[in-house]
Write a protein that holds these residues in place. Structure first.
Motif, PDB file in Angstrom:
ATOM      1  N   ARG A 247      20.084  52.173  38.491  1.00  0.00           N
ATOM      2  CA  ARG A 247      20.031  52.384  37.038  1.00  0.00           C
ATOM      3  C   ARG A 247      21.357  52.998  36.600  1.00  0.00           C
ATOM      4  O   ARG A 247      21.831  53.949  37.234  1.00  0.00           O
ATOM      5  CB  ARG A 247      18.866  53.309  36.679  1.00  0.00           C
ATOM      6  CG  ARG A 247      17.523  52.601  36.724  1.00  0.00           C
ATOM      7  CD  ARG A 247      16.401  53.569  36.898  1.00  0.00           C
ATOM      8  NE  ARG A 247      16.450  54.174  38.225  1.00  0.00           N
ATOM      9  CZ  ARG A 247      15.695  55.208  38.608  1.00  0.00           C
ATOM     10  NH1 ARG A 247      14.860  55.750  37.761  1.00  0.00           N
ATOM     11  NH2 ARG A 247      15.791  55.693  39.821  1.00  0.00           N
TER      12      ARG A 247
ATOM     13  N   ALA B  41      19.239  50.567  44.952  1.00  0.00           N
ATOM     14  CA  ALA B  41      18.386  50.492  43.753  1.00  0.00           C
ATOM     15  C   ALA B  41      17.736  51.846  43.438  1.00  0.00           C
ATOM     16  O   ALA B  41      17.231  52.043  42.340  1.00  0.00           O
ATOM     17  CB  ALA B  41      17.333  49.415  43.952  1.00  0.00           C
TER      18      ALA B  41
ATOM     19  N   ASN C 204      18.448  47.407  33.729  1.00  0.00           N
ATOM     20  CA  ASN C 204      18.715  48.684  34.418  1.00  0.00           C
ATOM     21  C   ASN C 204      19.946  49.389  33.852  1.00  0.00           C
ATOM     22  O   ASN C 204      20.478  50.307  34.470  1.00  0.00           O
ATOM     23  CB  ASN C 204      18.893  48.449  35.933  1.00  0.00           C
ATOM     24  CG  ASN C 204      19.966  47.434  36.257  1.00  0.00           C
ATOM     25  OD1 ASN C 204      20.248  46.545  35.461  1.00  0.00           O
ATOM     26  ND2 ASN C 204      20.580  47.552  37.419  1.00  0.00           N
TER      27      ASN C 204
END
Ligand SMILES: C[S@@+](CC[C@H](N)C(=O)[O-])C[C@H]1O[C@@H](n2cnc3c(N)ncnc32)[C@H](O)[C@@H]1O
Length: 270
Positions: free
Chosen positions: A55, A31, A78
């Protein structure tokens, strides 16, 4: 989408979920990562990248395809999709606000732009961590492995100074729709922490372009034209390269050569 635009923009879509998942596993995502995907198409790979929690910044030139990707990925907060031509994009500007993050490039590239895209990626100031790319096999072999020797060029010269090739995996033509007429590979590149400094890299690039522009000639003959005031033969004799052509030089030869040569006027010999 018309058949004509498909050929023109390298639109061969990955349809094999196992290969897509293999690409994602090679990218070692978390992440904390920021991924640039060039050429998102309909979002098949983008969706799997987004599920990692990283992202994802996706670029696509074809607005019709991007519409489909937006419809597929609308629920992910994201994923950031942009309708851009990658060649008109300033990568430094696009990614500057993520400079403290792990920035990775994961893409099934439009093959007709591979050289331009890889050159921009290697020369921009983004602190890339790694790249996992689908490219044409022939392009990958000459650019990242320097084989065959006669196909080497300026890009294959600078590659070993910036990245380490961690692996290359063949992908069957049946993994795409429409099926391409060329073979493909996935390549994983890790960016070196100890890179050649920028002025030396720029010098290497200019001299490699100059030497490969006359690739059948001996290095000494071409250098004499690029550096008329110099006696390259003395330098080449010292380095044991008096009979070499550009394609014969190893990374260590290139490094010794550019260190021994004076700075080159911008534009000379190109
Ligand atoms: C090989 S396809 C990959 C599509 C999708 N990511 C996949 O894996 O199936 C390459 C994509 O790059 C897009 N493309 C071609 N030229 C481009 C450019 N100059 N800038 C951005 N995207 C481009 C094409 O429209 C196409 O969707």
């Amino acid at each position: 989408m018309s058949g004509r635009s498909s050929a023109r923009w390298g639109q061969h879509f990955l349809i094999n979920p196992s290969i897509r998942d293999f690409i994602v596993s090679l990218a070692e995502l978390s992440a904390k990562d920021v991924i640039l995907e060039i050429g998102v198409g309909t979002g098949f790979l983008t969706e799997a990248l987004a599920k990692s929690g990283a992202r994802v910044i996706g670029i696509e030139k074809d607005p019709k395809l991007l519409e489909q990707a937006v419809a597929l990925l609308g629920n992910f907060d994201n994923v950031f999709l942009h309708c851009f031509d990658v060649l008109e994009l300033d990568l430094d500007l696009l990614l500057q606000r993520f400079s403290k993050d792990n920035i990775k490039l994961v893409s099934n590239l439009p093959y007709y732009l591979s050289t331009e895209i890889i050159t921009r990626v290697l020369f921009c100031n983004v602190d890339w961590q790694l790249a996992v790319l689908m490219v044409q096999r022939e392009f990958a072999e000459k650019t990242f492995l320097g084989i065959p020797r006669r196909k080497r060029g300026p890009l294959s010269v600078i590659v070993p100074f910036i990245v380490e090739v961690q692996g290359m995996w063949p992908v069957p033509r049946s993994a795409f729709r429409p099926m391409p007429r060329v073979d493909s590979v996935i390549v994983k590149l890790c960016f070196k922490r100890e890179k050649l400094d920028k002025p030396l890299l720029d010098k290497l690039w200019r001299i490699a372009q100059c030497l490969f522009a006359e690739r059948r000639k001996k290095v000494g003959t071409v250098l004499k034209r690029c550096f008329p005031q110099l006696s390259p033969r003395i330098i080449l004799n010292e380095l044991g390269l008096e009979n070499a052509r550009a394609e014969d030089l190893s990374p260590a030869d290139w490094l010794s050569l550019i260190k021994a040569l004076p700075a080159m006027e911008k534009g000379s010999g190109e």
